[in-house]
Enzyme design. Structure first.
Site, PDB file in Angstrom:
ATOM      1  N   LYS A 138     -38.011 -10.117  11.733  1.00  8.95           N
ATOM      2  CA  LYS A 138     -37.387 -10.794  12.687  1.00  8.95           C
ATOM      3  C   LYS A 138     -37.913 -12.190  12.889  1.00  8.95           C
ATOM      4  CE  LYS A 138     -34.622  -6.895  12.738  1.00  8.95           C
ATOM      5  NZ  LYS A 138     -33.335  -6.788  12.317  1.00  8.95           N
ATOM      6  N   TYR A 188     -42.122  -5.144  12.476  1.00 12.55           N
ATOM      7  CA  TYR A 188     -40.771  -4.987  13.208  1.00 12.55           C
ATOM      8  C   TYR A 188     -40.785  -7.090  13.553  1.00 12.55           C
ATOM      9  CZ  TYR A 188     -36.282  -5.124  15.007  1.00 12.55           C
ATOM     10  OH  TYR A 188     -34.419  -4.606  15.651  1.00 12.55           O
TER      11      TYR A 188
HETATM   12  P1  NDP Z   1     -29.959   2.062  14.064  1.00 13.68           P
HETATM   13  O1  NDP Z   1     -30.500   2.968  14.096  1.00 13.68           O
HETATM   14  O2  NDP Z   1     -28.560   2.855  15.205  1.00 13.68           O
HETATM   15  O3  NDP Z   1     -28.515   1.531  12.870  1.00 13.68           O
HETATM   16  C1  NDP Z   1     -29.309   1.092  11.594  1.00 13.68           C
HETATM   17  C2  NDP Z   1     -28.170   1.281  10.530  1.00 13.68           C
HETATM   18  O4  NDP Z   1     -29.172   0.334   9.186  1.00 13.68           O
HETATM   19  C3  NDP Z   1     -27.643   2.090  10.304  1.00 13.68           C
HETATM   20  O5  NDP Z   1     -26.214   2.317   9.629  1.00 13.68           O
HETATM   21  C4  NDP Z   1     -28.397   2.702   8.885  1.00 13.68           C
HETATM   22  O6  NDP Z   1     -27.254   3.278   8.188  1.00 13.68           O
HETATM   23  C5  NDP Z   1     -28.525   1.105   7.538  1.00 13.68           C
HETATM   24  N1  NDP Z   1     -29.414   1.454   7.043  1.00 13.68           N
HETATM   25  C6  NDP Z   1     -30.957   0.865   7.524  1.00 13.68           C
HETATM   26  N2  NDP Z   1     -31.391   0.634   6.527  1.00 13.68           N
HETATM   27  C7  NDP Z   1     -30.529   0.566   5.665  1.00 13.68           C
HETATM   28  C8  NDP Z   1     -30.945  -0.064   3.775  1.00 13.68           C
HETATM   29  N3  NDP Z   1     -32.286   0.117   3.668  1.00 13.68           N
HETATM   30  N4  NDP Z   1     -29.883  -0.339   3.507  1.00 13.68           N
HETATM   31  C9  NDP Z   1     -29.164   0.100   4.059  1.00 13.68           C
HETATM   32  N5  NDP Z   1     -28.005  -0.097   5.803  1.00 13.68           N
HETATM   33  C10 NDP Z   1     -29.275   0.565   6.285  1.00 13.68           C
HETATM   34  O7  NDP Z   1     -29.907   0.542  14.154  1.00 13.68           O
HETATM   35  P2  NDP Z   1     -29.330  -0.737  14.963  1.00 13.68           P
HETATM   36  O8  NDP Z   1     -27.989  -0.376  15.699  1.00 13.68           O
HETATM   37  O9  NDP Z   1     -30.208  -0.362  16.542  1.00 13.68           O
HETATM   38  O10 NDP Z   1     -29.697  -2.244  14.880  1.00 13.68           O
HETATM   39  C11 NDP Z   1     -28.964  -2.591  14.001  1.00 13.68           C
HETATM   40  C12 NDP Z   1     -30.250  -3.980  14.195  1.00 13.68           C
HETATM   41  O11 NDP Z   1     -29.931  -4.825  14.766  1.00 13.68           O
HETATM   42  C13 NDP Z   1     -31.065  -4.031  13.100  1.00 13.68           C
HETATM   43  O12 NDP Z   1     -31.395  -4.579  12.710  1.00 13.68           O
HETATM   44  C14 NDP Z   1     -32.018  -3.224  14.572  1.00 13.68           C
HETATM   45  O13 NDP Z   1     -33.073  -4.284  13.477  1.00 13.68           O
HETATM   46  C15 NDP Z   1     -31.220  -4.974  15.251  1.00 13.68           C
HETATM   47  N6  NDP Z   1     -31.634  -4.783  16.349  1.00 13.68           N
HETATM   48  C16 NDP Z   1     -31.328  -3.326  17.495  1.00 13.68           C
HETATM   49  C17 NDP Z   1     -31.747  -3.757  18.754  1.00 13.68           C
HETATM   50  C18 NDP Z   1     -31.417  -2.462  19.537  1.00 13.68           C
HETATM   51  O14 NDP Z   1     -31.733  -2.264  20.879  1.00 13.68           O
HETATM   52  N7  NDP Z   1     -30.534  -1.325  19.491  1.00 13.68           N
HETATM   53  C19 NDP Z   1     -32.348  -5.032  19.462  1.00 13.68           C
HETATM   54  C20 NDP Z   1     -32.807  -6.180  18.275  1.00 13.68           C
HETATM   55  C21 NDP Z   1     -32.255  -5.707  17.130  1.00 13.68           C
HETATM   56  P3  NDP Z   1     -27.744   4.520   6.752  1.00 13.68           P
HETATM   57  O15 NDP Z   1     -29.015   5.400   7.542  1.00 13.68           O
HETATM   58  O16 NDP Z   1     -27.025   5.126   6.669  1.00 13.68           O
HETATM   59  O17 NDP Z   1     -28.257   3.542   5.321  1.00 13.68           O
END
Ligand code: NDP
Length: 245
Positions: free
Chosen positions: A156, A152
């Site tokens: 990133k 990861y």
């Molecule tokens: P979640 O796991 O809550 O949501 C992830 C989202 O990405 C979902 O909507 C999922 O939808 C979608 N997703 C995953 N894989 C795919 C794919 N291959 N194609 C299209 N959509 C995809 O994650 P967060 O909201 O926590 O994270 C969002 C972003 O923020 C990420 O990039 C994460 O790395 C980053 N981030 C989050 C942090 C945190 O503390 N939460 C900290 C730092 C960064 P579905 O399953 O329907 O595809």
């Protein structure tokens, strides 16, 4: 790819695409732009989207063909993409010594390759229109180093190099390219961390987890006319966790 929401009024708002918009930070991002009156196209694998989005599409960002088709479809209907937020991301944590090839590749395929496919696809219309904002959702992980997140953190970290190189390539077209790096934000992703999450949260100087809305506020700013002179930046939204990055 499915269209499940009513036809938008093409006279209002920007054409904004948010990937990974079905929940967590992506859903907050989509809701932020919807509230501004933008025409928001929400992508995810499930096809779910917050209320008010103009389109909800089932798109796997790790598949370059799906990404290209989805951008072409909405560009034909809504015009050039004006804001694209590369938010979709996954984690497959594990110590490096025990990390399988698939565990490594799955994360790189979604978090880095996927972001590249999306930015490249959106750029075609932005370059022609000579405007646009590309915003990558990174993480503080590569700046802190997090045991169990080599895949990861590598993905990133890659986004920073991608964003900064791209920022130079398209600056002459008035297109800005930035990274927002969240710290510990309350979503499904961090809920899965369990006790490790509680330990990490204890290190946040502001003493709490962030909210998805707080990330959306920073992204909304970078996409706005108030941020036209900001490009190639990495902005942490982390309560001070990675102070100074
Ligand atoms: P979640 O796991 O809550 O949501 C992830 C989202 O990405 C979902 O909507 C999922 O939808 C979608 N997703 C995953 N894989 C795919 C794919 N291959 N194609 C299209 N959509 C995809 O994650 P967060 O909201 O926590 O994270 C969002 C972003 O923020 C990420 O990039 C994460 O790395 C980053 N981030 C989050 C942090 C945190 O503390 N939460 C900290 C730092 C960064 P579905 O399953 O329907 O595809």
């Amino acid at each position: 790819m499915t269209n499940s929401l009513p036809t938008p009024d093409p006279a209002t708002g920007r054409h904004v695409i948010v990937t990974g918009a079905s929940r967590g930070i992506g859903a907050a991002l989509a809701a932020h732009f919807v509230a501004l009156g933008d025409r928001v196209v929400a992508w995810s694998r499930s096809g779910d989207a917050p209320a008010g989005c103009t389109r909800a599409l089932t798109v796997d960002v790790a598949d370059a063909v799906q990404v290209g088709d989805a951008v072409r479809a909405t560009t034909a209907e809504l015009g050039p993409v004006e804001v694209m937020v590369m938010n979709a991301g996954i984690t497959r944590d594990g110590l490096t010594l025990r990390m399988g090839d698939e565990q490594w590749r799955d994360v790189l395929a979604t978090d880095l390759d996927g972001a590249f496919y999306c930015a490249r696809a959106a750029l075609t219309s932005m370059v022609r229109a000579r405007r646009g904002s590309l915003i990558f959702i990174g993480s503080v992980s590569p700046f802190l180093g997090v045991a169990g997140q080599a895949n990861y953190a590598a993905a990133k970290a890659g986004l920073v190099g991608l964003a900064r190189s791209l920022a130079r390539e398209v600056a002459s077209r008035s297109i800005t390219v930035n990274v927002v790096a969240p710290g510990f934000i309350d979503t499904d992703m961090t809920a899965a961390l369990g006790e490790a999450g509680t330990d990490l949260k204890a290190l946040v100087p502001l003493g709490r987890a962030g909210t998805a809305t707080e990330v959306a506020d920073a992204v909304g700013f970078l996409a706005s006319n108030h941020a036209r002179y900001i490009t190639g930046a990495v902005i942490a939204v982390d309560g001070g966790l990675a102070m100074g990055l």
